[in-house]
Scaffold this motif. Structure first.
Motif: not given
Length: 436
Positions: A22-31, A417-427
């Motif tokens: 989770x990023x500072x704006x509440x959205x998931x962010x890749x590290x 990165x599409x899969x990682x971003x989608x996994x972030x949404x699911x998480x």
């Protein structure tokens, strides 16, 4: 007072990996996992150079691991670790140099620990919950081994400190990544062609569906085959590089008999990332030395011995991978094999690459068609073909996939990165409401 979130999403890929928090704006962010990059090669180098006998090897990851290997540091490079899951190798130890050995599953765990450490530094808090991506099938047509592969990956994740571990199919994650970009309901065929597997999912997406945590009714079919980028690398190397070392070479002519082809097992092992080091064992090298009389061309045997005695297997396979990438959009490339013999070279163009990969390409397209059949959906009913994964950079493959669903709009996601971003949404949907 805001309590830092303690969950993350991990795309542990055959070729590249990423982790989202989770990023500072509440959205998931890749590290940022490596010098400003949000994806990192799935590679570990155990460096024994400069270490005393009682010191464990120094572990390097990602691009640093590949650089240490290319620079010739003493140690052991491990790639394609995901391919070990579900195999008999997972609980075995492998030599890494300097008298040290490590279990293959601990290699996976060490890599996950490195990702977790980087993510915790970014999140500013310990991470306890993890959503991990998984292919539709780790192992084709063997449900028990497939479950064993997931269990092994979960065990590795728990061993590094995750107390809650869940999984999401990688192509479903890619569908979630696409879904946030559309304003209407669509039938999307996700083609996730990575390093180890080619996975397909037929998914209904849309703005009225995207907030649902349970998307099972939106998944019309999942299917996949254990064929992808590393198989492409293998076939390219067998077609272009390893013939110079005797692959499909002939033995000496004998009166009254046609020359016999030299044994091929060593070449298949040299062309498979996680088997290369098995060729370097002392008994195997001794056996290969004794096979000199099997070769009609002594130079082929000499080059083979250069490969195994100087541990050049990973470097040659990396050259095959680079050649594949170089011709992915057409054209041709030269492969400099001067590390085997001065002036030695091979070449690759798109036509030759397609010829070498024909069986693999057919299996992947067949898997696409089988996905549609399983859902009872005709090719003309698919709205979008969503392409993700590193191997979707190979134009001849993409052309065949597009031809299989000719009415669909082909959309290219972020290959890495599409899969990682989608996994972030699911998480975030799975854990965010609980922790928010």
């Amino acid at each position: 007072m805001n309590v830092p979130a303690t969950f993350c999403a991990i795309d542990f890929g055959t070729s590249n990996s990423a982790i989202a928090v989770p990023g500072r704006n509440g959205r998931m962010a890749l590290v940022d996992v490596e010098n400003g990059q949000t994806t990192m090669p799935t590679a570990v180098f155990y460096q024994v150079e400069g270490r005393s006998a009682h010191e464990p090897p120094l572990s390097l990851y990602g691009r640093a691991a590949l650089a240490a290997y290319i620079e010739g540091h003493e140690g052991r490079l491990m790639r394609s670790m995901k391919s070990v899951l579900g195999s008999s190798l997972v609980d075995r130890q492998t030599e890494v140099g300097g008298g040290h050995a490590v279990k293959y599953l601990d290699v996976v765990g060490g890599y996950l620990q490195h990702l977790k450490t980087l993510a915790e530094r970014s999140a500013g808090a310990p991470l306890r919950e993890a959503v991990l991506g998984r292919p539709v099938y780790f192992v084709d047509d063997e449900p028990q081994r497939d479950q064993q592969a997931q269990d092994a990956l979960e065990a590795a994740a728990r061993a590094v400190g995750f107390t809650e571990v869940s999984f999401q199919f990688e192509p479903i994650a890619a569908a979630l990544d696409y879904e946030i970009t559309t304003d209407r309901e669509e039938l999307v065929l996700v083609a996730d062609i990575g390093g180890g597997t080619s996975d397909f999912s037929l998914v209904r997406v849309g703005p009225q569906r995207r907030e649902r945590l349970d998307r099972r009714e939106d998944i019309l079919a999942n299917h996949g085959v254990h064929v992808a980028g590393t198989d492409f690398d293998r076939q390219v190397e067998l077609a272009t590089i390893l013939p110079t070392c005797g692959y499909r070479g002939l033995g000496p002519a004998r009166p009254g008999a046609a020359p016999r082809e030299v044994p091929s097992r060593v070449y298949f092992d040299l062309a498979t990332w996680h088997l290369i080091n098995t060729v370097y064992s002392a008994p195997r090298v001794h056996e290969l030395r004794q096979m000199r009389s099997f070769y009609g061309d002594p130079f082929q045997h000499a080059r083979l011995m250069t490969v195994v005695e100087e541990h050049l297997g990973h470097a040659l396979l990396a050259q095959a991978e680079a050649a594949k990438i170089a011709v992915a959009e057409g054209g041709s490339t030269a492969i400099d094999l001067g590390l085997l013999e001065r002036g030695l070279a091979a070449s690759l163009d798109e036509t030759r690459a397609v010829d070498a990969l024909e069986a693999e390409l057919q299996r992947i397209v067949t898997a696409l068609r089988e996905t549609l059949q399983a859902a009872g959906i005709g090719p003309e009913q698919v709205d979008v073909l969503y392409l993700t994964g590193g191997s979707t950079g190979f134009a001849p493959l993409v052309q065949r996939l597009e031809a299989a669903v000719p009415g669909a709009r082909a959309i290219h996601g972020d290959r890495q990165a599409s899969v990682a971003q989608g996994l972030g949404l699911h998480a975030q949907r799975l854990h965010g409401a609980v922790q928010g």
